[in-house]
Design a protein around this motif. Structure first.
Motif, PDB file in Angstrom:
ATOM      1  N   UNK A  50     -44.197  14.584  48.155  1.00 36.42           N
ATOM      2  CA  UNK A  50     -42.986  15.390  48.286  1.00 36.42           C
ATOM      3  C   UNK A  50     -42.706  16.071  46.965  1.00 36.42           C
ATOM      4  N   UNK A  51     -41.797  17.027  46.998  1.00 36.14           N
ATOM      5  CA  UNK A  51     -41.321  17.698  45.782  1.00 36.14           C
ATOM      6  C   UNK A  51     -39.845  17.358  45.615  1.00 36.14           C
ATOM      7  N   UNK A  52     -39.509  16.842  44.459  1.00 36.19           N
ATOM      8  CA  UNK A  52     -38.129  16.490  44.118  1.00 36.19           C
ATOM      9  C   UNK A  52     -37.596  17.528  43.141  1.00 36.19           C
ATOM     10  N   UNK A 110     -41.168   3.387  46.276  1.00 40.45           N
ATOM     11  CA  UNK A 110     -41.333   2.076  46.909  1.00 40.45           C
ATOM     12  C   UNK A 110     -42.517   2.062  47.874  1.00 40.45           C
ATOM     13  N   UNK A 111     -42.793   3.215  48.506  1.00 45.65           N
ATOM     14  CA  UNK A 111     -43.907   3.302  49.459  1.00 45.65           C
ATOM     15  C   UNK A 111     -45.228   3.657  48.791  1.00 45.65           C
ATOM     16  N   UNK A 112     -45.226   3.885  47.491  1.00 45.90           N
ATOM     17  CA  UNK A 112     -46.462   4.219  46.790  1.00 45.90           C
ATOM     18  C   UNK A 112     -46.957   5.620  47.060  1.00 45.90           C
ATOM     19  N   UNK A 113     -46.053   6.529  47.480  1.00 49.76           N
ATOM     20  CA  UNK A 113     -46.434   7.913  47.771  1.00 49.76           C
ATOM     21  C   UNK A 113     -46.003   8.827  46.629  1.00 49.76           C
ATOM     22  N   UNK A 114     -46.544  10.010  46.594  1.00 54.33           N
ATOM     23  CA  UNK A 114     -46.443  10.880  45.414  1.00 54.33           C
ATOM     24  C   UNK A 114     -45.141  11.675  45.398  1.00 54.33           C
ATOM     25  N   UNK A 115     -44.452  11.631  44.267  1.00 57.48           N
ATOM     26  CA  UNK A 115     -43.300  12.496  44.014  1.00 57.48           C
ATOM     27  C   UNK A 115     -43.658  13.483  42.910  1.00 57.48           C
ATOM     28  N   UNK A 116     -43.503  14.759  43.204  1.00 56.30           N
ATOM     29  CA  UNK A 116     -43.651  15.797  42.177  1.00 56.30           C
ATOM     30  C   UNK A 116     -42.240  16.141  41.715  1.00 56.30           C
ATOM     31  N   UNK A 117     -41.826  15.585  40.588  1.00 53.83           N
ATOM     32  CA  UNK A 117     -40.441  15.666  40.131  1.00 53.83           C
ATOM     33  C   UNK A 117     -40.268  16.929  39.299  1.00 53.83           C
ATOM     34  N   UNK A 118     -39.562  17.898  39.882  1.00 57.40           N
ATOM     35  CA  UNK A 118     -39.568  19.257  39.334  1.00 57.40           C
ATOM     36  C   UNK A 118     -38.166  19.818  39.149  1.00 57.40           C
ATOM     37  N   UNK A 119     -37.652  19.850  37.931  1.00 57.80           N
ATOM     38  CA  UNK A 119     -36.449  20.639  37.680  1.00 57.80           C
ATOM     39  C   UNK A 119     -36.761  22.126  37.860  1.00 57.80           C
ATOM     40  N   UNK A 120     -35.797  22.877  38.355  1.00 55.44           N
ATOM     41  CA  UNK A 120     -35.957  24.328  38.508  1.00 55.44           C
ATOM     42  C   UNK A 120     -34.972  24.983  37.556  1.00 55.44           C
ATOM     43  N   UNK A 121     -35.435  25.260  36.344  1.00 54.56           N
ATOM     44  CA  UNK A 121     -34.576  25.733  35.271  1.00 54.56           C
ATOM     45  C   UNK A 121     -34.795  27.221  35.029  1.00 54.56           C
ATOM     46  N   UNK A 169     -35.032  10.261  47.748  1.00 51.65           N
ATOM     47  CA  UNK A 169     -36.448  10.561  47.916  1.00 51.65           C
ATOM     48  C   UNK A 169     -37.303   9.935  46.833  1.00 51.65           C
ATOM     49  N   UNK A 170     -36.843   9.994  45.591  1.00 56.73           N
ATOM     50  CA  UNK A 170     -37.584   9.368  44.490  1.00 56.73           C
ATOM     51  C   UNK A 170     -37.772   7.878  44.769  1.00 56.73           C
TER      52      UNK A 170
END
Length: 517
Positions: free
Chosen positions: A234-236, A257-268, A251-252
């Motif tokens: 997912x994209x955060x 907890x599920x071991x799946x990928x978070x793309x943690x992206x501020x939109x500045x 979402x994070x």
């Protein structure tokens, strides 16, 4: 012999340009696993990068970030952060951030529906994604219109077709599907039409758990097998400046907890949601990304997270976002330096603010692309098809942008420099004033020696005019239409429809799952 070679080449190039059936090139290069061949280009000195990182930690320590989700505040507070329940502000110590950075994986194995689609998300690897998250879709024949499920499914077929697009994404919002059931429709489309890594919306735990279950069913995984590997992402997006909302914070936690990928992206956007300077925008971006990363690692140490960057500037006359600008490119280069400073795989963003697929759109997208390539981005989202600053995705622009992506992919392949490639015998064979068309060196290579264009037209003006005088955008229409007409789902994906439909029918009967905000 010259005429024979020339005729063969003309026939193959015509087939490769006109978008009609049989237009695929005879070349079969491997675009599925790309390693960036370019040295990363800096925009700041090492001392300046360290100062940006240090100031970002100071922002989190002294100013804090507003976290709207009580569960997220509780997780951070339990680990030592200072959380104020009245203001919802959380101040995070640098020791917490450093511990999170130490536990975050430097390489993330991501599993597709077929092993040939597996990816290694790490510094040095390079993956491209199409434009994502747009409310509208556009093409030359049907015009600009709100996104539908039918259009979403068409994009999934196009994304599956091109190996240079490595992961799926939510190209458009299918607004003709109720939000309680939309995640079922988009998940089904991805899992039955493609074998690439799917995207899952982070819109509350109920929808996320539904989507995880669909991935498990489609991939034939047990609960423990699913949690032991990364099978979706997912994209955060943070809400700059310095705010993390409820669905994104949830979402994070859920993905970690599920071991799946978070793309943690501020939109500045510099000058609007961030300081007007590139260094200032990156400092805020870095602080917000570190806050999200810390939350993920507290939820599950070792959770797969990708450092996200999508900073650009605005038009100070109108406030409209701009992309492919010098500032956008500099911010991407600087983000690459920060990502390497942390050692994490990282995501950049392409795109264009142009309203149609024209020269401006191509210029902005390709400069953004080169910024990502020269910055060493692991994942580049919005690399193809994105228009209007994300308000629409274009079928034609998706095709024309693929040309640029495939060109970059070709640069990843090694260029032979052995004695056979150097070709002394070929040079000796051809007399002064002669030609190399019929040389043995040419005859054994001419069908596969050069990149075959997807949409570019190399014919002269007379032949181009006689063929209809179409622009690249117009030729792209024939290409995407042919791909959709000829599409066949991959063997590993199509059989999943039955088990998914059973699950979707049951959950729909139960009322689905509303998004959380």
């Amino acid at each position: 012999m010259i005429d024979e070679v020339a005729r063969d080449l003309r026939r193959e190039r015509r087939r490769g340009r006109n978008g009609e059936a049989g237009s695929e090139s005879s070349r079969r290069p491997n675009y599925r696993s790309l390693k960036n061949p370019f040295l990363p280009q800096p925009v700041f000195s090492d001392d300046q990068v360290a100062a940006i990182h240090d100031t970002a930690l100071r922002v989190l320590e002294e100013l804090g970030i507003k976290v709207l989700l009580p569960e997220a505040r509780a997780i951070l507070a339990e680990a030592g952060a200072l959380a104020d329940e009245d203001s919802q502000m959380v101040r995070i110590g640098r020791d917490m951030v450093e511990a999170a950075l130490a536990s975050a994986p430097r390489s993330i194995p991501a599993h597709g529906g077929d092993r040939s689609r597996d990816l290694a998300l790490e510094l040095g690897s390079m993956t491209f994604l199409a434009g994502s998250g747009a409310p509208n879709v556009t093409d030359l024949e049907r015009g600009r219109r709100p996104g539908t499920l039918a259009a979403f499914e068409e994009f999934m077929k196009l994304l599956q077709h091109f190996d240079v697009l490595h992961m799926l994404g939510p190209c458009i919002e299918p607004q003709d599907v109720d939000t309680r059931f939309r995640h079922y429709a988009t998940g089904r489309a991805q899992l039955t039409l493609s074998d690439k890594l799917p995207f899952v919306f982070a819109r509350g735990t109920p929808q996320v758990e539904d989507s995880f279950e669909m991935v498990r069913l489609a991939r034939g995984l047990s609960e423990s097998e699913f949690r032991a590997g990364a099978y979706c992402y997912t994209v955060i997006n943070t809400n700059s400046p310095r705010q993390l909302d409820i669905p994104m914070a949830q979402g994070i936690i859920d993905f970690a907890k599920a071991g799946q990928i978070s793309i943690i992206t501020p939109f500045c956007l510099a000058g609007a949601m961030a300081p007007i300077t590139v260094a200032g925008a990156l400092t805020l971006q870095h602080a917000e990304a570190m806050a999200g990363l810390t939350l993920a690692q507290l939820a599950r140490p070792g959770a797969p997270v990708v450092y996200g960057s999508f900073s650009s500037n605005v038009d100070m006359k109108s406030g409209a976002p701009a992309f492919g600008t010098p500032e956008h490119i500099k911010a991407t280069l600087g983000a690459g330096q920060l990502a390497r400073f942390t050692g994490l795989p990282w995501r950049s963003g392409g795109g264009s603010a142009a309203n149609i697929s024209d020269a401006q759109a191509a210029h902005e997208t390709q400069f953004a692309l080169w910024g990502s390539v020269l910055a060493g981005a692991t994942v580049c989202i919005h690399a193809a098809g994105w228009l209007e600053g994300g308000l629409s995705v274009s079928f034609e622009k998706l095709i024309t942008d693929i040309e640029a992506l495939q060109t970059v992919a070709e640069l990843c392949a090694k260029t032979p420099g052995d004695a056979d490639a150097i070709g002394f015998e070929a040079i000796a064979e051809v007399q002064p004033g002669g030609h190399f068309f019929s040389a043995a060196h040419t005859m054994t290579r001419y069908r596969t020696a050069f990149y075959e264009p997807l949409v570019a037209d190399w014919s002269n003006f007379g032949n181009w005019t006689q063929s209809g005088g179409k622009s690249a955008t117009e030729r792209a229409t024939g290409i995407w239409k042919r791909i959709l007409s000829d599409f066949q789902p991959p063997q590993s994906a199509a059989p999943t429809a039955g088990v998914l439909d059973e699950f979707i029918a049951r959950r729909s009967e139960e009322g689905g799952a509303a998004p959380v905000s």
